[in-house]
Enzyme design. Structure first.
Site, PDB file in Angstrom:
ATOM      1  N   ARG A 350       0.833  -1.206   0.000  1.00 25.78           N
ATOM      2  CA  ARG A 350       0.000   0.000   0.000  1.00 25.78           C
ATOM      3  C   ARG A 350       0.873   1.263   0.000  1.00 25.78           C
ATOM      4  O   ARG A 350       0.532   2.260  -0.627  1.00 25.78           O
ATOM      5  CB  ARG A 350      -0.991   0.003   1.162  1.00 25.78           C
ATOM      6  CG  ARG A 350      -2.044   1.100   1.060  1.00 25.78           C
ATOM      7  CD  ARG A 350      -3.169   0.947   2.073  1.00 25.78           C
ATOM      8  NE  ARG A 350      -4.211   0.035   1.641  1.00 25.78           N
ATOM      9  CZ  ARG A 350      -5.265   0.387   0.887  1.00 25.78           C
ATOM     10  NH1 ARG A 350      -5.420   1.638   0.490  1.00 25.78           N
ATOM     11  NH2 ARG A 350      -6.162  -0.509   0.535  1.00 25.78           N
ATOM     12  N   GLU A 756     -10.005   5.834   6.732  1.00 22.52           N
ATOM     13  CA  GLU A 756      -8.566   6.087   6.744  1.00 22.52           C
ATOM     14  C   GLU A 756      -8.110   7.320   5.957  1.00 22.52           C
ATOM     15  O   GLU A 756      -7.208   8.031   6.398  1.00 22.52           O
ATOM     16  CB  GLU A 756      -7.815   4.867   6.184  1.00 22.52           C
ATOM     17  CG  GLU A 756      -7.984   3.605   6.998  1.00 22.52           C
ATOM     18  CD  GLU A 756      -7.462   2.394   6.258  1.00 22.52           C
ATOM     19  OE1 GLU A 756      -8.122   1.957   5.295  1.00 22.52           O
ATOM     20  OE2 GLU A 756      -6.393   1.896   6.623  1.00 22.52           O
TER      21      GLU A 756
HETATM   22  N1  MTE Z   1     -12.869   5.347  13.971  1.00 24.86           N
HETATM   23  C1  MTE Z   1     -12.973   5.082  15.287  1.00 24.86           C
HETATM   24  N2  MTE Z   1     -13.765   5.869  16.037  1.00 24.86           N
HETATM   25  N3  MTE Z   1     -12.281   4.058  15.867  1.00 24.86           N
HETATM   26  C2  MTE Z   1     -11.446   3.248  15.131  1.00 24.86           C
HETATM   27  O1  MTE Z   1     -10.832   2.327  15.673  1.00 24.86           O
HETATM   28  N4  MTE Z   1     -10.490   2.752  12.912  1.00 24.86           N
HETATM   29  C3  MTE Z   1     -10.147   3.293  11.597  1.00 24.86           C
HETATM   30  C4  MTE Z   1     -11.361   3.947  10.940  1.00 24.86           C
HETATM   31  N5  MTE Z   1     -12.023   4.830  11.859  1.00 24.86           N
HETATM   32  C5  MTE Z   1     -11.310   3.506  13.725  1.00 24.86           C
HETATM   33  C6  MTE Z   1     -12.084   4.572  13.181  1.00 24.86           C
HETATM   34  C7  MTE Z   1      -9.603   2.304  10.674  1.00 24.86           C
HETATM   35  S1  MTE Z   1      -7.978   1.894  10.789  1.00 24.86           S
HETATM   36  C8  MTE Z   1     -10.348   1.735   9.691  1.00 24.86           C
HETATM   37  S2  MTE Z   1      -9.681   0.674   8.560  1.00 24.86           S
HETATM   38  C9  MTE Z   1     -11.795   2.017   9.573  1.00 24.86           C
HETATM   39  O2  MTE Z   1     -12.266   2.901  10.580  1.00 24.86           O
HETATM   40  C10 MTE Z   1     -12.544   0.706   9.664  1.00 24.86           C
HETATM   41  O3  MTE Z   1     -13.908   0.868   9.648  1.00 24.86           O
HETATM   42  P1  MTE Z   1     -14.766   1.093   8.312  1.00 24.86           P
HETATM   43  O4  MTE Z   1     -14.200   0.211   7.263  1.00 24.86           O
HETATM   44  O5  MTE Z   1     -16.128   0.714   8.729  1.00 24.86           O
HETATM   45  O6  MTE Z   1     -14.621   2.545   7.974  1.00 24.86           O
HETATM   46  N1  HPA Z   2      -5.840  -2.657   4.597  1.00 26.27           N
HETATM   47  C1  HPA Z   2      -5.999  -3.278   5.777  1.00 26.27           C
HETATM   48  N2  HPA Z   2      -5.758  -4.551   5.955  1.00 26.27           N
HETATM   49  C2  HPA Z   2      -5.326  -5.259   4.903  1.00 26.27           C
HETATM   50  C3  HPA Z   2      -5.150  -4.670   3.663  1.00 26.27           C
HETATM   51  C4  HPA Z   2      -5.413  -3.303   3.493  1.00 26.27           C
HETATM   52  O1  HPA Z   2      -5.275  -2.739   2.410  1.00 26.27           O
HETATM   53  N3  HPA Z   2      -4.709  -5.607   2.817  1.00 26.27           N
HETATM   54  C5  HPA Z   2      -4.618  -6.735   3.548  1.00 26.27           C
HETATM   55  N4  HPA Z   2      -4.995  -6.535   4.808  1.00 26.27           N
HETATM   56 MO1  MOS Z   3      -7.535  -0.082   9.281  1.00 28.40          MO
HETATM   57  S1  MOS Z   3      -5.505   0.150   9.445  1.00 28.40           S
HETATM   58  O1  MOS Z   3      -7.346  -0.904   7.730  1.00 28.40           O
HETATM   59  O2  MOS Z   3      -7.743  -1.331  10.395  1.00 28.40           O
END
Ligand code: MTE
Ligand code: HPA
Ligand code: MOS
Length: 810
Positions: A350, A756
């Site tokens: 990534r 993210e």
């Molecule tokens: N928001 C909150 N409040 N707490 C969290 O732990 N994790 C982040 C983001 N937002 C997180 C957050 C991360 S690393 C990811 S990958 C996404 O939420 C995962 O959730 P989603 O795919 O439903 O957005």
């Molecule tokens: N994001 C988070 N977790 C993962 C990914 C990614 O792109 N690819 C494999 N595991």
């Molecule tokens: Mo988020 S780093 O893909 O849990």
């Protein structure tokens, strides 16, 4: 914060929220890469988070709040005190003799695999013979209370024979110690283009890692079930992975292990793979003793044991013309992987696929080396290597602008990928994906205007000329972030929707709630599909016995994947009810609509609960599963080429800072953000994600500093020494707007993932600090407002690092 009216200003115009509108909007997935002009999806509504009331009342149940079963025992872990050593003798008699200790468990006591690595099997649950970092768990103590377990865990007498330890990435790279083979991507002729470029510059810098600092630490509560199985409550983003690793550790089939999680108190990537060690340890103890075992880490142990965001070291060379157009970019990245591979491979991939960020690079050459250091094994953290790839090209562009004495925002804009009407060549990424909806040029222009960038730049220049000690700086940075797991088969999800006979709806899906509002968005998708108010839909705990074979809730794709699966399930039930009604009442299927808690046909109106009752009595199935897999994506991991992302999310931020050149202190004065979440499902939740991610990004790059001493011990393992942003670090002025940009792809309700991407926007604060430092010293005014200077600033830009960089000029 902005008012409610401002909140919705940029959001797509309202349309009917009826189920038929969303049905037609999503029937248009086409294989072509062209822009889809289908009708707008239903407009998002800013309902509160589904658990908001419980959160603020302190009534939301986290794992430690679950009423404990009689006979519950408590575990703690005994940790390595050496970075790399053979264990020559281990004497746990004092631990065992500690009053209240019930059992002490070592690697040899594990019935199945002593292994919790997610991809490569190089992660022991308990160190066996050799330790690989300070903090590595060696044994489990199980006791009558958590206090006893923790105290007893410190009573071990272990003799070590030290081995060579590589603490820094430089040491590891010199020793050619890596966790996976080096990765490399190139397009064009970077070396030749560098040679021919009218201007060149090169730089080396480093960016530190970041602790997840979830408010709820790692925790697992394992209950033995009849016949040798385990029911595990685990704070995890990846219940299915926990199920698999526990079943392997216990040497029992997957169907004997059930993992459940209602919500986490934050995950941020830290509970994607690394909840596994605790899931396995608690389960091993529960299985051995046939009693419930809870393992809850205290903050210090959590920080000592678990991996973090990968720190990166960079070296790049960039070639450019008189106008700042990039002609060649050659980048070498070294990741601090820690002692094992964990997710370093996909993180590095990534990073590589984001080292272009928003810019077209005709000739580029990108390498990533995952250095094996004798430290915690680094892992997923919000952005997953994307931010670390992006900061390299942003540093290069910033430096190009400085060398030319030009405004960095102009140089950024001059290098953006082409817009949809342009030649596909200038909108093809180095890995071969054609970008179909690049909105960056207009989005970036909008944020420069709405933040009054040019006027503020002039005001800052004036301020700096009359302020010898305090200096201000400003920067605008963009983000383009690829949405999908970069391992294609992870891009699938399942869901279950049940309609009970009173018309209330229960939804269960493979995603996990960590505060991000996933369940709230999925409730909205289900409610609109059935044409009912969201208050009638309830999400329940994620559970491997309901929806199996799930992917981690990660890669920001939780709503994209599970929302589509839940919508699919709800749609199937709606179609069954529609067919029943059409036949019974002799009306056409097309005349039936679900909206406002009512089902309407050309003949009659029914309250939703009434039609449900009637359908039940007619023996119609009122529950369904649903499934989704992301279309279009493909990826060749061996060549690092393909179209790994379903679409991109875009954003930009302008940050302004003031620094004190005598103390190195920094204050964030203002942040303006314009971010693309597509057609927002819930604007309030999306804004919360954007604000939180931005601040977390600022924390990563300004105050959160991880330090290991020469013996490899992490010395910043508590909030006393590790500084996350606090409320007074919030910018004095903070404006967040959603960019009006319905997803061109057929995503759930045409929204875009938000979790993210906005973390990357915190970078604008880092480059604003770099800008301010360029103005340090009394002679700065002669140097094109500091732009000709190249402050040598590593991240995090702590006061110490800011001062170091300032001293170059004073
Ligand atoms: N928001 C909150 N409040 N707490 C969290 O732990 N994790 C982040 C983001 N937002 C997180 C957050 C991360 S690393 C990811 S990958 C996404 O939420 C995962 O959730 P989603 O795919 O439903 O957005
Ligand atoms: N994001 C988070 N977790 C993962 C990914 C990614 O792109 N690819 C494999 N595991
Ligand atoms: Mo988020 S780093 O893909 O849990």
């Amino acid at each position: 914060m902005s008012s409610q009216t401002e909140q919705t200003k940029h959001v797509t115009s309202p349309t009917s929220a009826s189920a038929s509108a969303s049905a037609s909007a999503s029937a248009s997935a086409s294989a072509s890469a062209s822009i889809d002009k289908s009708a707008p999806a239903p407009k998002g509504i800013s309902t509160p988070h589904e658990s908001a009331t419980l959160h603020v009342a302190g009534e939301a149940t986290y794992i430690d709040d679950i009423p404990e079963l009689a006979g519950t025992l408590y575990a703690a872990l005994g940790l390595s005190e050496r970075a790399h050593a053979d264990i020559s003798n281990i004497d746990l008699s004092e631990v065992e003799a500690f009053p209240g200790v019930v059992a002490v468990i070592q690697a040899a006591d594990i019935p199945g695999d002593n292994q919790c690595g997610p991809i490569i099997k190089d992660d022991p649950i308990l160190a066996d013979g050799t330790v690989q970092y300070v903090g590595q768990p060696i044994f489990i103590v199980v006791a009558d209370s958590i206090d006893i377990a923790r105290k007893a865990s410190r009573k071990a007498n272990i003799d070590y024979q030290d081995l060579t330890a590589n603490i820094t990435t430089a040491d590891a790279r010199a020793a050619d110690e890596k966790v996976i083979p080096p990765m490399h991507l190139s397009r064009g002729e970077a070396a030749q283009a560098l040679e021919n470029a009218p201007h060149r510059l090169s730089a080396s810098f480093s960016v530190g890692g970041q602790d997840h600092f979830y408010l709820e630490g790692q925790i697992s509560y394992a209950l033995p079930t009849e016949d040798g199985g385990i029911y595990l409550h685990c704070s995890t983003q990846h219940p299915t992975e926990m199920q698999h690793l526990v079943s392997h550790a216990l040497n029992i089939p997957d169907n004997q292990v059930t993992v459940e999680i209602r919500r986490m108190g934050g995950g941020f990537g830290g509970k994607e793979s690394q909840s596994a060690l605790f899931a396995c340890a608690a389960s091993i103890a529960a299985h051995k003793l046939n009693r419930p075992v809870k393992l809850r880490l205290d903050r210090d142990d959590d920080m000592m044991i678990t991996g973090k965001r990968h720190g990166f070291d960079y070296h790049y060379e960039v070639g450019f013309d008189d106008y700042g157009k990039l002609l060649a970019f050659k980048l070498d990245m070294t990741l601090q992987a820690g002692f094992s591979a964990d997710l370093s491979g996909p993180v590095a991939a990534r990073a590589i696929t984001h080292s272009d960020n928003a810019y077209y690079l005709e000739h580029t050459d990108i390498a990533a080396y995952c250095a094996r250091t004798n430290t915690q094994s680094n892992t997923a953290f919000r952005g997953f290597g994307g931010p670390q790839g992006i900061i390299a090209i942003e540093h290069a562009i910033d430096s190009v602008a400085r060398q030319l004495g030009r405004e960095p925002a102009d140089i950024r804009a001059a290098n953006f990928y082409g817009t949809p009407d342009s030649d596909p060549t200038i909108r093809t990424t180095p890995y071969g994906q054609v970008i179909v909806d690049n909105v960056m040029p207009s989005l970036f222009d909008d944020i420069l205007k709405s933040s009054d960038y040019a006027a503020r730049r002039a005001a800052i220049r004036e301020f700096n000329q009359s302020s010898p000690v305090l200096k201000r700086g400003i920067a605008a940075t963009p983000v383009k972030f690829g949405i999908s797991f970069n391992v294609p088969h992870f891009n699938q999800a399942g869901a279950l929707v049940h309609i009970y006979t009173d018309g209330s709806v229960l939804v269960n899906h493979g995603g996990t709630e960590m505060g991000q509002g996933l369940h709230s968005k999925i409730e909205r998708a289900v409610a609109d599909e059935l044409g009912i108010h969201i208050k009638h839909v309830r999400s329940t705990a994620t559970n491997t016995s309901k929806v199996p074979n799930t992917s981690a809730t990660a890669a920001s794709s939780g709503t994209d994947l599970n929302g589509k699966a839940a919508q699919d399930a709800a749609r199937q039930i709606r179609q069954k009810i529609t067919a029943f009604l059409a036949e019974r009442d002799g009306v056409t299927v097309d005349s039936i609509h679900f909206a406002d808690d009512t089902v309407t046909s050309s003949e009659a109106n029914y309250r939703f609960p009434d039609i449900i009752r009637q359908a039940y009595e007619a023996r119609v199935q009122l529950w369904s599963d649903g499934f989704y897999s992301t279309p279009k994506i493909h990826w060749d991991a061996s060549t690092l080429t393909g179209s790994p992302f379903y679409y991109f999310a875009y954003g930009a931020a302008v940050s302004e800072v003031i620094i004190d050149t005598l103390t190195g202190e920094m204050k964030l004065l203002q942040a303006d953000i314009l971010h693309d979440v597509g057609n927002s499902i819930n604007p309030a939740i999306d804004r919360g994600q954007i604000e939180g991610a931005y601040i977390q990004g600022v924390g990563w790059l300004t105050s959160e500093e991880l330090c290991w001493n020469e013996q490899g011990k992490l010395t910043t393992h508590a909030p006393s020494t590790y500084k996350i942003p606090a409320v007074n670090d919030y910018p004095t002025k903070f404006h967040v707007e959603l960019f009006n940009n319905q997803n061109v792809e057929d995503s759930i309700r045409r929204s875009k993932a938000v979790g993210e991407p906005p973390l990357v926007l915190g970078m604008s604060a880092f480059f604003a600090i770099r800008d301010a430092i360029g103005n340090a010293g009394s002679d700065a005014a002669d140097k094109t407002e500091g732009l000709a200077r190249q402050p040598e600033l590593n991240a995090p830009a702590t006061p110490e690092n800011i001062l170091r960089a300032v001293w170059e000029f004073t």
